[in-house]
Write an enzyme that holds these catalytic residues in place. Sequence first.
Site, PDB file in Angstrom:
ATOM      1  N   HIS A  65      -1.741  -1.554  13.648  1.00  0.00           N
ATOM      2  CA  HIS A  65      -1.671  -2.711  12.764  1.00  0.00           C
ATOM      3  C   HIS A  65      -0.896  -3.863  13.402  1.00  0.00           C
ATOM      4  CE1 HIS A  65      -2.512  -0.313   8.792  1.00  0.00           C
ATOM      5  NE2 HIS A  65      -3.509  -0.266   9.657  1.00  0.00           N
ATOM      6  N   GLU A  67       1.611  -5.578  12.270  1.00  0.00           N
ATOM      7  CA  GLU A  67       3.066  -5.525  12.104  1.00  0.00           C
ATOM      8  C   GLU A  67       3.752  -4.729  13.211  1.00  0.00           C
ATOM      9  OE1 GLU A  67       1.274  -5.457   7.837  1.00  0.00           O
ATOM     10  OE2 GLU A  67       0.745  -4.716   9.837  1.00  0.00           O
ATOM     11  N   CYS A  90       1.066  -2.061   4.726  1.00  0.00           N
ATOM     12  CA  CYS A  90       0.888  -0.707   4.210  1.00  0.00           C
ATOM     13  C   CYS A  90       2.229   0.033   4.275  1.00  0.00           C
ATOM     14  CB  CYS A  90      -0.176   0.033   5.026  1.00  0.00           C
ATOM     15  SG  CYS A  90       0.351   0.515   6.688  1.00  0.00           S
ATOM     16  N   CYS A  93       3.587   0.637   7.893  1.00  0.00           N
ATOM     17  CA  CYS A  93       4.152  -0.582   8.476  1.00  0.00           C
ATOM     18  C   CYS A  93       5.468  -0.948   7.792  1.00  0.00           C
ATOM     19  CB  CYS A  93       3.155  -1.733   8.383  1.00  0.00           C
ATOM     20  SG  CYS A  93       1.730  -1.500   9.472  1.00  0.00           S
TER      21      CYS A  93
END
Length: 147
Positions: A65, A67, A90, A93
């Site tokens: 992801h 992040e 999410c 993260c």
Amino acid sequence: MGVALLSSYRSKDPNTKVGACIVNEDKRIIGIGYNGFPQGCSDEEFPWEKGNPNELDNKYPYVVHAEPNAILNSTSSLKNATMYVTLFPCNECAKLIIQSGIKRVVYIEDKYHHTCSNEASRRMFDAAGVKYEQIKPISIKFGGYND
């Protein structure tokens, strides 16, 4: 947020392009990331699809992801930093955001608001004292004035 939006265009994901930008307390950019496969894993070799009955033929086991990519790409301490991200983080993260020392998350979209993952993110952010807020991007006209 503009830098997070721009970085999202680097993603090869045909469905969900996410970008993240981390700034320190002096408002200097210290990390940028977007969602994609790990270094050395070809965008052509691994699947970008979702919904395939064979889990290994979906993107989810492979995608990193935005992040964590921004955190891993950071150039200095993230203590008390702010993360600008195009999609609400999410739960996985959120854990990394909290552990890295980031204290504020600003996001545009929360399309998974009612999922267990996002509820867990909010719970952890609240418990850890990480502030989060949604903003609406403004429309910009280049070469003229907005009427």
